[in-house]
Design an enzyme around this catalytic site. Structure first.
Site, short mmCIF file in Angstrom:
data_model
loop_
_atom_site.label_atom_id
_atom_site.label_comp_id
_atom_site.label_asym_id
_atom_site.label_seq_id
_atom_site.Cartn_x
_atom_site.Cartn_y
_atom_site.Cartn_z
N SER A 138 0.81 -1.22 0.00
CA SER A 138 0.00 0.00 0.00
C SER A 138 0.84 1.27 0.00
CB SER A 138 -0.94 0.00 1.21
OG SER A 138 -0.20 -0.15 2.41
N ASP A 292 5.58 -7.48 13.01
CA ASP A 292 4.72 -8.15 12.03
C ASP A 292 5.33 -9.50 11.65
OD1 ASP A 292 2.75 -8.70 10.23
OD2 ASP A 292 3.46 -7.32 8.67
#
Length: 556
Positions: A138, A292
């Site tokens: 993104s 993450d």
């Protein structure tokens, strides 16, 4: 605040219309149903003019709507996926699946950004540059390249225009959060304004690649002596705010590891164990961790070496939080529900009506579910999920740093078990927990706590004589004032006065009616009848105000 929020929305009316259309498409426009602003309601319509409010929302619709709204909202959803203590497991699990389906920038746009940031033509910067991106997300996309020295690298470049769009979207989200917190009781408990402030800080850091460069360098220093872990080397001369160039790791991504399983069957357990240990070292040893641990961010390199990529999202554990988490672990290990409850209350923002005895009983039941079980049968992710659900049920809000840590450990276990069912995160964590408890008793830690306590008492004792002297001086001079804040007193007094007034008018009207006081109309006292009507109207208003406040005992 209301005028400021609405003016910010007005400046971005076109984008607001796009957001409203997407929300309506997925049945989410009812979130704004409580807004009493005609300007905003007029924009909550579909292309054919149909109102978009009234549809029931679902977790899947939220995820799809955020994905369609673009970069800023995808990142917002990913950040919210760490807040199971606020949103619950169903919505956070759905948000964790958010992926970007936006096509990458063209090679020409990527080249232009790199040349502008690094100040040289691509041909001078690299011996070879791959126009086809290796991956796109993104915020950025990644291209392969060769340095003039012949080293194989990857170049991560920020998408063109994404920062400008993010500024607009964050301003809109912040204004909407203020309105939601003011007008939507259902969403007020989620603290939308505080969440958006946290999100803004995270997004700005991810947009600036100098932070990712520093993260890579710090991870590299922390694992410089560990031969089982490979952190990509950063090439600083080819880095800027929008570009970061790092060593290219050639290996198998964790998401593709099932395809290659026949080739690496003997080493999968070791790879999964090394990856989990790497994260546990980051958390418990360094207090600085990759936040993450998705399989796609791990690479299986030759000799089962663990490679790490995408270090934009990180977490830190300061000394105060580490001490509190250590005490929480001690309480769980010792099966002390009172200590665990005390630590949960210390760690989180606790509502004034929290039932502490019920919390302690729930935590006791929670720990009983895992007491006596072999470590390899304990699922850390499920246990932490249950703990977070108890915290959420009691409306306790965890600090963002702790919420991110819990989410990281939950995802880490899922990744470990995906790579190998034979690896137990609970077993791997046991030596770290033991080390933590021993470290709490080490002379260095004891001396540090003593110094900290001494500084606090010294500060208090130093300020106490001055504060007491000031208090006595004000008392002697007659300037000492005490301010009492009677919360919710005005609505109570208003309702009491209105109730007395209504009852008085009703009784007076009854007296006029029964005595047939002049003037009369069809044998009925006109003033008595008017008094009845007025008392009924005032009584209806009083009952309506009580009903709107939620219940008859409400003080709001």
């Amino acid at each position: 605040m209301k005028i400021d929020a609405l003016s910010r929305l007005e400046r971005h009316a076109k984008r607001i219309a796009e957001i409203a259309t997407v929300l309506g498409k997925y049945g989410l426009a009812d979130l704004f149903g409580g807004f009493d602003h005609a300007w905003l309601r007029d924009r909550l319509k579909s292309a054919d003019g149909q109102m978009l409010t009234g549809t029931v929302t679902t977790a899947a619709r939220v995820r799809m709507a955020l994905a369609e709204l673009g970069t800023t909202f995808i990142k917002l959803g990913q950040m919210l996926s760490t807040r199971a203590d606020l949103l619950g497991p169903e919505l956070t699990e759905e948000l964790a699946q958010l992926q970007c389906n936006i096509p990458p920038d063209s090679a020409g746009v990527a080249r232009m950004t790199i040349e502008k940031e690094l100040g040289k033509p691509i041909e001078q910067l690299f011996a070879h540059f791959e126009d086809e991106p290796l991956a796109a997300a993104s915020i950025a996309q990644v291209h392969g390249a060769l340095l003039p020295t012949g080293e194989s690298v990857v170049v991560k470049v920020r998408r063109a225009g994404v920062a400008e769009q993010a500024v607009t979207d964050v301003e809109i989200v912040q204004a909407l959060a203020e309105l939601l917190e003011k007008h939507s009781p259902a969403l007020r408990a989620y603290q939308p304004v505080a969440l958006v402030r946290q999100f803004r800080r995270i997004l700005l850091r991810e947009m600036d690649f100098t932070y990712e460069r520093r993260n890579l360098e710090e991870f590299g220093r922390n694992f410089a002596e560990d031969p089982t872990v490979c952190i990509p080397e950063v090439h600083g001369a080819w880095c800027s705010h929008q570009v970061v160039t790092m060593e290219r790791l050639e290996g198998v991504r964790g998401t593709d590891i099932d395809i290659t399983r026949p080739m690496v069957e003997g080493g999968l357990d070791e790879f999964a164990r090394r990856g989990a240990n790497m994260y546990l070292e980051m958390i418990f040893r360094d207090g600085f961790y990759h936040a993450d641990p998705h399989p796609g961010n791990l690479l299986l390199l030759p000799s089962n070496i663990v490679g790490v990529i995408d270090c934009g999202m990180v977490g830190r554990i300061d000394d105060d939080l580490r001490d509190e988490v250590e005490s929480l672990l001690v309480g769980i290990v010792e099966n002390d529900s009172s200590l665990v409850a005390e630590q949960v209350l210390r760690l989180g923002a606790v509502p004034s009506n929290c039932d502490r005895e019920k919390l302690r009983a729930d935590l006791q039941d929670f720990m009983a579910d895992f007491t006596g079980h072999p470590l390899n049968e304990i699922h850390v992710g499920a246990a932490l999920g249950s703990l977070v659900e108890i915290i959420r049920r009691h409306h306790i809000v965890l600090p963002p740093a702790l919420a991110l840590l819990l989410k990281t450990i939950i995802v880490l276990e899922g990744t470990s078990r995906r790579l190998s069912q034979n690896v137990s995160l609970a077993e791997l964590m046991q030596p770290y927990c033991t080390r933590l408890m021993l470290r709490r008793l080490s002379p260095g830690r004891v001396a540090k706590r003593v110094r900290h306590t001494y500084r606090n008492w010294n500060r208090l004792l130093s300020a106490l004589p001055r504060d007491l002297a000031d208090l006595l001086a004000r008392f002697r001079d007659g300037t000492l004032t005490v301010h009492l804040d009677h919360r919710h007193l005005d609505p109570i007094v208003n309702r009491l006065v209105l109730g007395i007034l209504t009852a008085s008018i009703f009784l007076g009207s009854s007296q006029l009616w029964s005595s047939q006081a002049a003037p009369l109309l069809y044998g009925v006292s006109v003033f008595g009848a008017l008094g009845y009507v007025l008392s009924l109207f005032l009584g209806w208003r009083l009952l309506r105000a009580i009903r709107k406040s939620g219940n008859i005992q409400s003080k709001d």
